[in-house]
Design a protein around this motif. Structure first.
Motif: not given
Ligand code: 4NP
Length: 170
Positions: A10-18, A46-48, A128-131
């Motif tokens: 589990v991460c925040l957006g489920n589009i990068c880390r998890s 946000w990214h469902l 990594p999202y904003y980097g």
């Molecule tokens: P994740 O990365 O939690 O690894 O999937 C993020 C994806 C989206 C956002 C933040 C982190 N966002 O702010 O939309």
């Protein structure tokens, strides 16, 4: 035949880390011949329904890893059904514990990097999202070595053995 273990990252957006941790766990489990059901989810909505971030997929593809799946939000049923839940950072962990505690769910929920052999202390998978691109490559590296260690422990003795195999300073 026994039911395969079920692991949720589990991460925040489920589009990068998890989704990356999901893919590296699956890769390590396949290499070890270990039957595990692995899924991933996000605490945010946000990214469902979206595929993994293109930058994340590119960094993974650079080292021969395919990341797929569509973003979904973690829910109580997913926490209940899993044998082990792995949070990518402390904020994810707090959010998951809040939901689990409120509903009396006793599935173990721990930080993924508690199993990272190269980490010290309370380590998180950096968001990594904003980097830049280096951050995405780093996520793949962290997820690969951490998954290897975790799968070794799971293969040796299931979730109990894995929980015992967490770093002592985690
Ligand atoms: P994740 O990365 O939690 O690894 O999937 C993020 C994806 C989206 C956002 C933040 C982190 N966002 O702010 O939309």
């Amino acid at each position: 035949m026994s039911t395969p273990l079920s692991i949720l990252t589990v991460c925040l957006g489920n589009i990068c880390r998890s989704p990356t941790a999901e893919a590296t766990l699956r890769e390590a489990a396949e290499d070890a011949g270990l039957q595990v059901h692995i899924d991933s989810a996000g605490t945010g909505a946000w990214h469902l329904g979206n595929p993994p971030d293109a930058r994340m997929r590119a960094a993974a593809a650079d080292v021969g890893l395919t990341i797929d799946g569509l973003a979904q939000r973690v829910d109580l049923a997913a926490l209940q059904e899993a044998d082990l839940v792995l949070a990518m950072d402390r904020s994810n962990l707090r959010d998951l514990e809040h939901v689990a505690d409120g509903a009396g769910v006793d599935t173990p929920i721990v930080l993924f990097r508690d199993f990272d052999p190269d980490a010290t202390g309370t380590a998180e998978v950096p968001d990594p999202y904003y980097g830049g691109p280096d951050g995405f490559a780093e996520v793949v590296e962290i997820c690969r070595r951490t998954s290897q260690r975790l799968v070794d422990a799971l293969a040796a003795g299931g979730v109990e053995a894995a929980l015992t195999a967490r770093r002592e300073d985690a």
